[in-house]
Design a protein around this motif. Structure first.
Motif, PDB file in Angstrom:
ATOM      1  N   LEU A 144       0.817  -1.208   0.000  1.00 38.01           N
ATOM      2  CA  LEU A 144       0.000   0.000   0.000  1.00 38.01           C
ATOM      3  C   LEU A 144       0.856   1.266   0.000  1.00 38.01           C
ATOM      4  CD1 LEU A 144      -2.726  -1.036   2.586  1.00 38.01           C
ATOM      5  CD2 LEU A 144      -3.085  -0.661   0.159  1.00 38.01           C
ATOM      6  N   LYS A 145       2.003   1.154   0.614  1.00 40.13           N
ATOM      7  CA  LYS A 145       2.884   2.312   0.705  1.00 40.13           C
ATOM      8  C   LYS A 145       3.613   2.580  -0.597  1.00 40.13           C
ATOM      9  CE  LYS A 145       4.092   2.220   5.591  1.00 40.13           C
ATOM     10  NZ  LYS A 145       5.085   1.667   6.518  1.00 40.13           N
ATOM     11  N   MET A 146       3.716   1.537  -1.384  1.00 39.24           N
ATOM     12  CA  MET A 146       4.471   1.661  -2.614  1.00 39.24           C
ATOM     13  C   MET A 146       3.811   2.621  -3.591  1.00 39.24           C
ATOM     14  SD  MET A 146       5.937  -1.771  -4.256  1.00 39.24           S
ATOM     15  CE  MET A 146       6.114  -2.948  -2.940  1.00 39.24           C
ATOM     16  N   PRO A 147       4.590   3.333  -4.340  1.00 40.56           N
ATOM     17  CA  PRO A 147       4.017   4.163  -5.394  1.00 40.56           C
ATOM     18  C   PRO A 147       3.315   3.288  -6.417  1.00 40.56           C
ATOM     19  CG  PRO A 147       6.427   4.098  -5.552  1.00 40.56           C
ATOM     20  CD  PRO A 147       6.038   3.442  -4.261  1.00 40.56           C
ATOM     21  N   ARG A 148       2.436   3.901  -7.181  1.00 37.24           N
ATOM     22  CA  ARG A 148       1.535   3.086  -7.995  1.00 37.24           C
ATOM     23  C   ARG A 148       2.190   2.301  -9.114  1.00 37.24           C
ATOM     24  NH1 ARG A 148      -0.824   7.733 -11.399  1.00 37.24           N
ATOM     25  NH2 ARG A 148       0.619   9.331 -10.775  1.00 37.24           N
ATOM     26  N   THR A 149       3.487   2.351  -9.234  1.00 38.91           N
ATOM     27  CA  THR A 149       4.149   1.556 -10.269  1.00 38.91           C
ATOM     28  C   THR A 149       3.783   0.084 -10.168  1.00 38.91           C
ATOM     29  OG1 THR A 149       6.053   1.464  -8.794  1.00 38.91           O
ATOM     30  CG2 THR A 149       6.162   3.028 -10.609  1.00 38.91           C
ATOM     31  N   ALA A 150       3.697  -0.411  -8.948  1.00 42.42           N
ATOM     32  CA  ALA A 150       3.433  -1.831  -8.758  1.00 42.42           C
ATOM     33  C   ALA A 150       1.969  -2.182  -8.999  1.00 42.42           C
ATOM     34  CB  ALA A 150       3.838  -2.249  -7.351  1.00 42.42           C
ATOM     35  N   ALA A 151       1.105  -1.200  -8.910  1.00 44.36           N
ATOM     36  CA  ALA A 151      -0.315  -1.486  -8.957  1.00 44.36           C
ATOM     37  C   ALA A 151      -0.782  -2.082 -10.279  1.00 44.36           C
ATOM     38  CB  ALA A 151      -1.093  -0.212  -8.654  1.00 44.36           C
ATOM     39  N   SER A 152      -0.156  -1.670 -11.362  1.00 43.05           N
ATOM     40  CA  SER A 152      -0.612  -2.140 -12.663  1.00 43.05           C
ATOM     41  C   SER A 152       0.034  -3.461 -13.072  1.00 43.05           C
ATOM     42  CB  SER A 152      -0.332  -1.082 -13.724  1.00 43.05           C
ATOM     43  OG  SER A 152       1.028  -0.749 -13.684  1.00 43.05           O
ATOM     44  N   GLU A 153       1.050  -3.849 -12.346  1.00 48.26           N
ATOM     45  CA  GLU A 153       1.722  -5.099 -12.669  1.00 48.26           C
ATOM     46  C   GLU A 153       0.863  -6.286 -12.272  1.00 48.26           C
ATOM     47  OE1 GLU A 153       5.156  -5.401 -13.626  1.00 48.26           O
ATOM     48  OE2 GLU A 153       5.221  -3.244 -13.961  1.00 48.26           O
ATOM     49  N   PRO A 154       0.875  -7.306 -13.086  1.00 50.91           N
ATOM     50  CA  PRO A 154       0.200  -8.533 -12.659  1.00 50.91           C
ATOM     51  C   PRO A 154       0.919  -9.105 -11.448  1.00 50.91           C
ATOM     52  CG  PRO A 154       1.386  -8.882 -14.716  1.00 50.91           C
ATOM     53  CD  PRO A 154       1.503  -7.424 -14.390  1.00 50.91           C
ATOM     54  N   LYS A 155       0.159  -9.573 -10.513  1.00 52.87           N
ATOM     55  CA  LYS A 155       0.746  -9.952  -9.247  1.00 52.87           C
ATOM     56  C   LYS A 155       0.719 -11.458  -9.045  1.00 52.87           C
ATOM     57  CE  LYS A 155      -1.322  -8.203  -5.843  1.00 52.87           C
ATOM     58  NZ  LYS A 155      -1.888  -7.332  -4.858  1.00 52.87           N
TER      59      LYS A 155
END
Ligand SMILES: [Zn+2]
Length: 74
Positions: free
Chosen positions: A61-72
């Motif tokens: 949650l703290k991470m900038p949104r770069t990770a949000a769009s990556e498939p997890k």
């Protein structure tokens, strides 16, 4: 086996720092600003089954949104 989500991730209403709370508790004191707040008054951002998972969610949650769009992959 039923697995309960025992930890909730909330944000402190004062300083907006993410907090990991035990869902059995009713209130929590912010580790950052020492503000005490009622857990049930706040929106729950995420649930976790243990403290380790909770910390991982907070880190995410703290991470900038770069990770949000990556498939997890978990
Ligand atoms: Zn706070």
């Amino acid at each position: 086996m039923t697995e309960r989500k025992k930890f909730w991730i909330l944000k402190c209403p004062r300083c907006q720092i993410h907090q990991i709370v035990d869902s059995r508790n009713k209130s929590k004191t912010c580790s950052q600003c020492s503000r005490r707040f009622d857990i049930l008054d706040l929106p729950i951002l995420a649930h976790a089954k243990d403290a380790r998972e909770a910390r991982a969610i907070v880190a995410e949650l703290k991470m900038p949104r770069t990770a949000a769009s990556e498939p997890k992959v978990i």
